[in-house]
Scaffold this motif. Sequence first.
Motif, PDB file in Angstrom:
ATOM      1  N   ARG A 107      91.145 104.395  17.906  1.00  0.00           N
ATOM      2  CA  ARG A 107      90.806 102.893  17.787  1.00  0.00           C
ATOM      3  C   ARG A 107      89.326 102.266  18.019  1.00  0.00           C
ATOM      4  N   GLN A 141      87.331 103.121  15.551  1.00  0.00           N
ATOM      5  CA  GLN A 141      87.322 101.402  13.998  1.00  0.00           C
ATOM      6  C   GLN A 141      86.889 100.276  14.626  1.00  0.00           C
ATOM      7  N   LYS A 142      86.364 100.129  16.248  1.00  0.00           N
ATOM      8  CA  LYS A 142      85.756  99.065  16.417  1.00  0.00           C
ATOM      9  C   LYS A 142      84.529  99.035  16.065  1.00  0.00           C
TER      10      LYS A 142
END
Length: 160
Positions: free
Chosen positions: A153, A156-157
């Motif tokens: 995550r 992805q950010k």
Amino acid sequence: MAKNKAKDIEIISRNKKARHDFYIEEVYEAGIKLKGTEIKSIRNHRVNLKDSFALVEQGEVYLHNMHISPYKEGNRYNHEPERKRKLLLHKNEIRKLIGYTTQKGYTLVPLTIYLKKNLCKVELAVAKGKQQHDKRRDLAKKTAKREIEKAFRRQQKGDY
């Protein structure tokens, strides 16, 4: 609490410790024979499955140690909180359960209690106990998976 509108299921209580302490082999849905004040307490979410288990006695299945709190508005006709309660299953399911429980290490554990179309049901599992090192390994896998998801995550950010 959680309500699934597609199937009209309202989950009342879960036995979270069961999946930690046991390997789940098979799951059955069973009805419960209850008294009036018991079902009223269950609808108020006043039930605990923590240390409960089921036994086959004389060709019938009974649930032991399930705590249903006394109904507040109940009077002298109130129920006993931890009495044994009969589970409603088909005969061929009971025969299968007898076969499992006669094997060493297998037990019957309730996983969840829920209302399905206004009827109280129990999800009953045939389970085999885990040893301490198995529990530690499962916990390590769970934390590793959580860390991988967290890193993914973040990536992805674009936090790296």
